[in-house]
Structure formats: structure tokens, C-alpha cells
Design an enzyme around this catalytic site. Sequence first.
Site, PDB file in Angstrom:
ATOM      1  N   SER A 275       5.582   1.295  -4.527  1.00 49.14           N
ATOM      2  CA  SER A 275       5.209   2.390  -5.417  1.00 49.14           C
ATOM      3  C   SER A 275       5.701   3.727  -4.873  1.00 49.14           C
ATOM      4  CB  SER A 275       3.694   2.442  -5.588  1.00 49.14           C
ATOM      5  OG  SER A 275       3.113   2.959  -4.412  1.00 49.14           O
ATOM      6  N   LYS A 276       5.897   4.644  -5.810  1.00 48.75           N
ATOM      7  CA  LYS A 276       6.369   5.984  -5.456  1.00 48.75           C
ATOM      8  C   LYS A 276       5.356   6.640  -4.507  1.00 48.75           C
ATOM      9  CE  LYS A 276       8.212  10.070  -5.755  1.00 48.75           C
ATOM     10  NZ  LYS A 276       7.666  11.131  -6.563  1.00 48.75           N
ATOM     11  N   ARG A 277       4.074   6.428  -4.800  1.00 45.47           N
ATOM     12  CA  ARG A 277       3.023   7.082  -4.025  1.00 45.47           C
ATOM     13  C   ARG A 277       3.067   6.634  -2.557  1.00 45.47           C
ATOM     14  NH1 ARG A 277      -2.050   5.705  -3.732  1.00 45.47           N
ATOM     15  NH2 ARG A 277      -1.763   4.054  -5.249  1.00 45.47           N
TER      16      ARG A 277
END
Length: 508
Positions: A275-277
Site C-alpha cells: 500500500s501507498k501508506r
Amino acid sequence: MPSDQSHCQKRITQVSTPSEKPAAPRVRIAPSPTGHLHVGTARTALYNYLYAKKHKGTFILRLEDTDEERSREEYTDDIIDGLKWLGLTWDEGLGVGGPYAPYRQTEKIDHYNTISNHLIAAGKAYLCYATTEELAALKDEQRAAGQAVRYDNRSRNLSSQHKDEHEAAGRIPSVRFMVEEPRVVSWHDGIKGEIAIDTADLGGDMVIVKSNGVAIYNFAVVVDDVDMKITHVIRGEDHIHNTAKQILIYEALGYDLPHFAHAPLMFDIERQKLSKRKHGEVVHVDYYRKRGYMPEAIINYLTQMSWTHPEGKEIYSLEEAGQLFDLDKVSKSNAVFDVDRLNWFNGHYIRSLPIALITERSLPFFTEAGFDVKAYSAEDIERIVATVREGLVMLCEIGPAVKFFFDQHPTIESELKESVLTGENARKVLSGLLSELGTLPWADHQGCKKAVDAIGKSIAIKGKELYWPVRVALTGTNHGPDLGSIISILGEKRVRERLEVALGLCSA
Ligand code: GLU
């Protein structure tokens, strides 16, 4: 009520295998332009593309841009550029003519509303007047009671008096679709096999059109897939519950179901969902594009991540995969995104793609480094790239590797000035080479190397003692590409200047 459902006999409805489908499949990638092109989306696009190629079908790009707050034009551009860069060109969709171009959900708002009105008229959907605050309070209550958060279907049977009161109070309704409970929705998934979802886990009656009139994904996607005659919906496993919701909508509208296939999700090597996070920019295709990864490597890497070539081959092209790919060979288990392994593929393609192509892809990095490319002929630029490509993992590393070719004078590491350029032997080697420059076969890199060896022989110096002073004089360091190629590419004028500067250091 949800609590009673476990006591009820659940109705198991097999709504799986649709009857006869047209011979040529129509598949789509339907990204939401709410972020940069994710590697997971690229892989889903790739599997759709390969499926279309294998079965001589149609691959469609559709932008699911109904989330007006998060959708941005720059993300649309990034998604389009990224898919094109990977070679995943679509047959229908944005930028391609045809009956449905351009495919954007925001252009179909009225159409979704018409269909949702049909559902309301058929008693399969209704107006819900619950406010955001009321729904938030419901969630809080459910959480406090340790219950699963879900809509409690409170507006399902609103009396006309209540409706009138809400209207009079200025409440603007959303449209909710009635989710049948108890019920199990099951289908045969093209990748996962049999899947069964209990509708009690779908969160209650679902909003299909928000109070602002904009259709919600799970509704718009069904309308679009039907409008576009999509035969196979191939997407990530994170959509499995959405598929159950969508099947209910297909049924309510009396539409045939497409085939569904859910590809395993991508995790990192520590089994964390990509995920980007958590992972930052490395989950975006753009990250690799900017760093000079080869699209061929990314395609090859993503293809083999969850699919096995019938002959067990590791290296193959998009075209070859398109002749062989099928969903039954896609693994059911999670995929692991391992940058080291991607780098291995990338190194392979940097070494093996045609040198003209690698040179063309290297040029932006030369420009970025501020090199004067015109200082060399086009042919020599290609030779410069050829001398260093063996050692590159990604093309953005090329600047530092070839810098010495473009520097007026290479920067000589100070330690090497001491250890390599002092001493009688270094001086003998450099002056020996300097005096022979007029006789060097400049166009022939092997001949240039042989000339250095011959000078060494004549002064009885070999190995490091011979090569290092020459390397340090010409490149500033004692390692790097083939010495004969360096001499041949630099040419007589530059070699002479560099030897003279280094000789100056020897005698100092
Ligand atoms: N817009 C959805 C997404 O980006 C598409 C899912 C689908 O393929 O239906 O996840």
C-alpha cells in the site's frame, strides 16, 4: 434483523456460471483516478490484457471517476501514461474512437439515475433519508455494543408520512438497494474456484446513488459492465465482497452475469499488503518509470508473479505471454512483490534489449545529468552505453557510470593520486602510452587494449601496475568498463589531454 439471521434457513443461490457467452471475450481495466497507477492495478490490467490477447478479445479502459472529491486529472494522465508505457494498450476506451469512447463514469450520471429509478419503481431500491450524523451515531452504538458495523435498513419501510416529514425538513435522500437476507451468494470464480458469501456480511442495504445524485461504484460498475458487454470481470481479490453485492444488482436488473475471476493480492516480502501508506512511492508504476526501469522487465516480472509459463520459462515477452496465458494457471495464493527480484529482471533486460533502444532510453538521464551529448557521435554515445550497461540495475544509474566520458577532466580520487599515480612505473606507463598515441588503431577497442599491453611488455610492467595508472588517468578511478573501449571512445585528443594532466600529477 441481523441477530435473527443465524436461526433462519439460508437460501443458497447458485448464480454462477452464466449460460452462453459470446466467443470473443470483452474485458476491462477500470481504475479510479484517485491516485497514481498502482503496481497492483498494472498487474490486473496486464492479466486482463493477456486474457484478451489469448482469446482474441477486446481490452477496454474505463475510468471510474465518480468519486469527485478524490479524482484528479493528473492521476488520469498518470494512469494512461503508465499503461501505455507498459505496452498495455487498450482496444476501446479513452482516446480511442468507438461507440463508448471516452469511457468515463462522470459522463453517465443521468443514465445511472434512470436505472436506479427503475429499481425504485420495481420495489428493489428505496429512498433513504438517514443523515450523516444519524448514520455515524448508529455506527458508534454498534461499535460500543461490539457488533459489526452495518446499516440497519431503517428507511426500508418508511411510511409516506415519515417521508413527507423528512422532505419537509429538507433532507435529501440517497438511494439504497435492498440486500436480501438471509442469503448466500455463490459463484464459480475463474481463479479462486467456488466462492460463497453470506449477505449478512455485506453491511445491510447499500447506497447505490448518493444524496448528491452521484452513483456509487458497486452500482455504476454493474451498469457499465452491462453497457459495455463485459464478459469477464478480472480484478483483485479485495473485490470479492463487492462481487457478491454486484451479483445481487445484476439479478435485480435481470441482467446476465459475466464470469468473475479474482487475482490474489500483492504483499511485500514481509507479508504486508502493498500500500501507498506503508510502502510509499514504490507501489507506483511511475516510480519505476522515472528510475529507468524497462517496461519489458516489469511486465515479465508481474506476469510470472502469479502465473507459470507452461514450459517453466522465466523470461518471456508480453506477446509470448499473450499467446499462452489463461486464468486457470493463475495461482490462488498471495503474490509477493520483491524489488530485488524485479531488479534481477530489469538487469537482464538492460543487458539484452537492443543497444539502440537502451541508448534511446538512457538519453533523458544524460540530459538530466547535464552531459553534452553532442560531444560524441551518435555511434559513440551508443558505445558509451554499451560499455556500462552490464553493471546497471536501472538506467538512472547510468549518469555516474559514464560521467567521466563527459567531464573536461575526470575527477581523480585523491587516494588514487597517492597510491596509483606516484611512483616511477606510473610515469613510465603514461609517458609510454602518450608517445604511442599516433599509432593506436582508434576505432578498434581490442586493438587499443593490445597497444597498452604492448607498451607494458616493452617496459616490463603488467597487471595492476600497467592498467591502473591508465584507468585512473582516463576515468579518475581504478575500475569500470573495458579499458580498450574507454580509450577508443574517448579518442586521441581526450586521451592525450588526460594523460598529460595525470603525468603532471605523477611528477608532482
Ligand atoms: N475502480 C475500481 C478499482 O479501482 C475497479 C474495480 C473493478 O475492476 O471493478 O478498484
